[in-house]
Design a protein around this motif. Structure first.
Motif, PDB file in Angstrom:
ATOM      1  N   LEU A 175      49.416  70.848 -64.152  1.00  0.00           N
ATOM      2  CA  LEU A 175      49.261  72.212 -64.665  1.00  0.00           C
ATOM      3  C   LEU A 175      48.702  73.116 -63.573  1.00  0.00           C
ATOM      4  CD1 LEU A 175      49.378  74.210 -66.999  1.00  0.00           C
ATOM      5  CD2 LEU A 175      47.106  73.408 -67.714  1.00  0.00           C
ATOM      6  N   SER A 176      47.732  72.616 -62.830  1.00  0.00           N
ATOM      7  CA  SER A 176      47.167  73.394 -61.718  1.00  0.00           C
ATOM      8  C   SER A 176      48.230  73.669 -60.663  1.00  0.00           C
ATOM      9  CB  SER A 176      45.994  72.631 -61.084  1.00  0.00           C
ATOM     10  OG  SER A 176      44.980  72.384 -62.022  1.00  0.00           O
ATOM     11  N   PHE A 177      49.029  72.655 -60.347  1.00  0.00           N
ATOM     12  CA  PHE A 177      50.075  72.840 -59.341  1.00  0.00           C
ATOM     13  C   PHE A 177      51.125  73.841 -59.831  1.00  0.00           C
ATOM     14  CE2 PHE A 177      54.069  71.806 -57.223  1.00  0.00           C
ATOM     15  CZ  PHE A 177      53.676  71.762 -55.894  1.00  0.00           C
ATOM     16  N   GLY A 178      51.481  73.774 -61.125  1.00  0.00           N
ATOM     17  CA  GLY A 178      52.447  74.733 -61.672  1.00  0.00           C
ATOM     18  C   GLY A 178      51.933  76.161 -61.612  1.00  0.00           C
ATOM     19  N   ILE A 179      50.648  76.347 -61.944  1.00  0.00           N
ATOM     20  CA  ILE A 179      50.060  77.686 -61.861  1.00  0.00           C
ATOM     21  C   ILE A 179      50.055  78.163 -60.419  1.00  0.00           C
ATOM     22  CG2 ILE A 179      47.932  79.003 -62.190  1.00  0.00           C
ATOM     23  CD1 ILE A 179      47.288  77.183 -64.557  1.00  0.00           C
ATOM     24  N   SER A 180      49.705  77.262 -59.506  1.00  0.00           N
ATOM     25  CA  SER A 180      49.684  77.620 -58.089  1.00  0.00           C
ATOM     26  C   SER A 180      51.070  78.027 -57.600  1.00  0.00           C
ATOM     27  CB  SER A 180      49.168  76.440 -57.270  1.00  0.00           C
ATOM     28  OG  SER A 180      49.286  76.703 -55.888  1.00  0.00           O
ATOM     29  N   ALA A 181      52.090  77.264 -57.980  1.00  0.00           N
ATOM     30  CA  ALA A 181      53.455  77.592 -57.567  1.00  0.00           C
ATOM     31  C   ALA A 181      53.879  78.945 -58.114  1.00  0.00           C
ATOM     32  CB  ALA A 181      54.415  76.502 -58.027  1.00  0.00           C
ATOM     33  N   LEU A 182      53.529  79.228 -59.362  1.00  0.00           N
ATOM     34  CA  LEU A 182      53.852  80.523 -59.962  1.00  0.00           C
ATOM     35  C   LEU A 182      53.168  81.653 -59.204  1.00  0.00           C
ATOM     36  CD1 LEU A 182      55.065  82.265 -62.222  1.00  0.00           C
ATOM     37  CD2 LEU A 182      53.013  81.778 -63.575  1.00  0.00           C
ATOM     38  N   VAL A 183      51.908  81.446 -58.857  1.00  0.00           N
ATOM     39  CA  VAL A 183      51.177  82.473 -58.106  1.00  0.00           C
ATOM     40  C   VAL A 183      51.831  82.714 -56.750  1.00  0.00           C
ATOM     41  CG1 VAL A 183      48.985  82.956 -56.945  1.00  0.00           C
ATOM     42  CG2 VAL A 183      48.978  82.054 -59.264  1.00  0.00           C
ATOM     43  N   GLN A 184      52.233  81.627 -56.071  1.00  0.00           N
ATOM     44  CA  GLN A 184      52.863  81.775 -54.758  1.00  0.00           C
ATOM     45  C   GLN A 184      54.179  82.549 -54.870  1.00  0.00           C
ATOM     46  OE1 GLN A 184      50.818  80.721 -52.328  1.00  0.00           O
ATOM     47  NE2 GLN A 184      49.582  80.007 -54.031  1.00  0.00           N
TER      48      GLN A 184
ATOM     49  N   ALA B 186      50.917  96.123 -61.400  1.00  0.00           N
ATOM     50  CA  ALA B 186      49.725  95.569 -62.052  1.00  0.00           C
ATOM     51  C   ALA B 186      49.795  94.047 -62.110  1.00  0.00           C
ATOM     52  CB  ALA B 186      49.585  96.149 -63.457  1.00  0.00           C
ATOM     53  N   VAL B 187      50.989  93.514 -62.389  1.00  0.00           N
ATOM     54  CA  VAL B 187      51.160  92.057 -62.440  1.00  0.00           C
ATOM     55  C   VAL B 187      50.922  91.447 -61.059  1.00  0.00           C
ATOM     56  CG1 VAL B 187      52.846  90.220 -62.790  1.00  0.00           C
ATOM     57  CG2 VAL B 187      52.711  92.101 -64.422  1.00  0.00           C
ATOM     58  N   ALA B 188      51.481  92.090 -60.030  1.00  0.00           N
ATOM     59  CA  ALA B 188      51.284  91.591 -58.661  1.00  0.00           C
ATOM     60  C   ALA B 188      49.801  91.624 -58.286  1.00  0.00           C
ATOM     61  CB  ALA B 188      52.099  92.426 -57.680  1.00  0.00           C
ATOM     62  N   LEU B 189      49.107  92.709 -58.647  1.00  0.00           N
ATOM     63  CA  LEU B 189      47.681  92.822 -58.356  1.00  0.00           C
ATOM     64  C   LEU B 189      46.894  91.737 -59.071  1.00  0.00           C
ATOM     65  CD1 LEU B 189      45.406  94.441 -56.992  1.00  0.00           C
ATOM     66  CD2 LEU B 189      45.309  95.862 -59.064  1.00  0.00           C
TER      67      LEU B 189
ATOM     68  N   TRP C  42      47.320  88.412 -57.177  1.00  0.00           N
ATOM     69  CA  TRP C  42      46.575  88.394 -55.923  1.00  0.00           C
ATOM     70  C   TRP C  42      45.078  88.230 -56.172  1.00  0.00           C
ATOM     71  CZ3 TRP C  42      48.057  87.720 -51.082  1.00  0.00           C
ATOM     72  CH2 TRP C  42      49.389  87.962 -50.732  1.00  0.00           C
ATOM     73  N   ILE C  43      44.549  88.931 -57.177  1.00  0.00           N
ATOM     74  CA  ILE C  43      43.124  88.805 -57.507  1.00  0.00           C
ATOM     75  C   ILE C  43      42.826  87.402 -58.019  1.00  0.00           C
ATOM     76  CG2 ILE C  43      41.305  89.601 -59.062  1.00  0.00           C
ATOM     77  CD1 ILE C  43      42.485  92.385 -58.887  1.00  0.00           C
ATOM     78  N   PHE C  44      43.727  86.866 -58.846  1.00  0.00           N
ATOM     79  CA  PHE C  44      43.550  85.515 -59.371  1.00  0.00           C
ATOM     80  C   PHE C  44      43.522  84.494 -58.239  1.00  0.00           C
ATOM     81  CE2 PHE C  44      45.412  81.499 -60.792  1.00  0.00           C
ATOM     82  CZ  PHE C  44      44.593  81.184 -61.867  1.00  0.00           C
ATOM     83  N   ASP C  45      44.462  84.608 -57.308  1.00  0.00           N
ATOM     84  CA  ASP C  45      44.515  83.683 -56.182  1.00  0.00           C
ATOM     85  C   ASP C  45      43.270  83.813 -55.312  1.00  0.00           C
ATOM     86  OD1 ASP C  45      45.469  81.730 -54.525  1.00  0.00           O
ATOM     87  OD2 ASP C  45      46.924  83.006 -53.494  1.00  0.00           O
ATOM     88  N   LEU C  46      42.852  85.046 -55.046  1.00  0.00           N
ATOM     89  CA  LEU C  46      41.656  85.280 -54.226  1.00  0.00           C
ATOM     90  C   LEU C  46      40.416  84.701 -54.888  1.00  0.00           C
ATOM     91  CD1 LEU C  46      40.685  86.816 -51.628  1.00  0.00           C
ATOM     92  CD2 LEU C  46      40.149  88.736 -53.143  1.00  0.00           C
ATOM     93  N   THR C  47      40.310  84.885 -56.205  1.00  0.00           N
ATOM     94  CA  THR C  47      39.122  84.413 -56.926  1.00  0.00           C
ATOM     95  C   THR C  47      39.044  82.895 -56.941  1.00  0.00           C
ATOM     96  OG1 THR C  47      39.177  86.377 -58.353  1.00  0.00           O
ATOM     97  CG2 THR C  47      37.896  84.482 -59.121  1.00  0.00           C
ATOM     98  N   THR C  48      40.144  82.239 -57.333  1.00  0.00           N
ATOM     99  CA  THR C  48      40.129  80.781 -57.416  1.00  0.00           C
ATOM    100  C   THR C  48      39.937  80.147 -56.037  1.00  0.00           C
ATOM    101  OG1 THR C  48      42.562  80.769 -57.315  1.00  0.00           O
ATOM    102  CG2 THR C  48      41.536  80.704 -59.493  1.00  0.00           C
TER     103      THR C  48
END
Length: 235
Positions: free
Chosen positions: A114-123, A181-184, A187-193
Motif C-alpha cells: 500500500l505504501s509503495f502504491g501510494i508512492s508510485a501514485l505520488v511520483q 490544487a491536486v498537484a500542490l 507535492w506537499i504530501f511527498d515533502l511532508t512524508t
C-alpha cells in the motif's frame, strides 16, 4: 640470345613481383581479420551503450522504468514510516532499520505494498506537473479556444443571463485550478512524508544535515524523473 635472356629475366622479375604481391595481399587480409576480431567486443559494447542513449530505444525505456521503480521505493520509505509507523527500510541516516531479514518479509506485508502504491501514485502525479503539456497539444488547445469570442457583459437582462455569461467567461478555468490544487497536494504530501520520516535537522553535524537534505530531495525527485524518462521514450 640477348633478347631471350632479357625476356627470361623480365618473366622472373614479374613472377617475383606477383609472389610479393600475393604475400602482401595475404598479410593485409590476415591483418584485417585480426582487426575485425579485436573490434568485435568493442563494437558489441558500443551497440549496447547506443541502446541506452538513443531516444525511443529499449535501453532508455529500461532506464526510465528502473529509475521510476527505485525512486518510488525510496519515497516509499517515508510513507511507510509516517503513515504506518514502519521501521525504516534503509540504514542511512537512521539509528536502526528493518534489516535484510525484514526485507525478506516485506513482500508478504500488505501495508508495504500500500505504501509503495501510494508512492508510485505520488511520483506519477508529480511527474505530470514536471512534464506539463507538449507544445503541439498546447497549441491545439489554444487554437481551439480562440474560436470562442466573448461578447460584452450583458446589461438589462435577467440574472440567469449574466450568470451564464460568467460561466462562459471562465470555462475551463475550474479544471485548471483543480489540477493545480491536486498537484500542490501531492507535492506537499511527498515533502511532508519524506522529511517526517527522515528529519535532517535531528542531526547536529552540518555535513550530515546537508547530506540528509540532498538525499531527501533526491529521493523525492528520482521517481518522477524516472517516470518522465520512461514516458518520453514510450512513444
Amino acid at each position: 640470345m640477348d633478347t631471350q635472356k632479357n625476356s627470361s629475366s623480365e618473366q622472373a622479375t614479374e613472377k617475383q613481383t606477383q609472389k610479393r604481391k600475393g604475400v602482401s595481399d595475404y598479410i593485409e587480409i590476415l591483418a584485417g581479420w585480426i582487426v575485425d576480431i579485436i573490434s568485435i567486443p568493442v563494437s558489441f559494447v558500443s551497440h549496447i551503450l547506443a541502446q541506452f542513449v538513443t531516444p525511443g530505444s529499449g535501453g532508455t525505456k529500461i532506464i526510465g522504468a528502473l529509475g521510476f521503480f527505485i525512486g518510488s521505493l525510496l519515497s516509499t520509505d517515508g510513507i511507510w514510516q509516517t503513515m504506518f509507523a514502519g521501521t525504516p527500510l534503509f540504514p542511512w541516516f537512521e539509528q536502526n532499520w528493518i534489516g535484510w531479514i525484514g526485507w525478506l518479509t516485506l513482500p508478504f506485508n500488505p501495508l508495504f505494498w500500500l505504501s509503495f502504491g501510494i508512492s508510485a501514485l505520488v511520483q506519477v502525479m508529480e511527474a505530470r506537473t514536471l512534464r506539463g503539456k507538449r507544445p503541439e497539444e498546447a497549441k491545439t488547445e489554444f487554437e481551439y479556444s480562440k474560436q470562442f469570442t466573448l461578447g460584452g457583459k450583458p446589461s438589462g437582462t435577467i440574472d440567469l443571463t449574466q450568470a451564464l455569461w460568467r460561466d462562459y467567461k471562465v470555462a475551463g478555468m475550474k479544471e485548471r485550478h483543480t489540477g493545480g490544487a491536486v498537484a500542490l497536494f501531492f507535492w506537499i504530501f511527498d515533502l511532508t512524508t519524506t522529511f517526517v520520516g527522515r528529519n535532517p535537522f535531528a542531526f547536529t553535524n552540518p555535513s550530515t544535515i546537508l547530506a540528509c537534505l540532498v538525499y531527501n530531495l533526491g529521493s523525492m525527485m528520482a521517481g518522477e524523473i524516472g517516470y518522465t524518462i520512461w514516458k518520453l521514450t514510450k512513444s
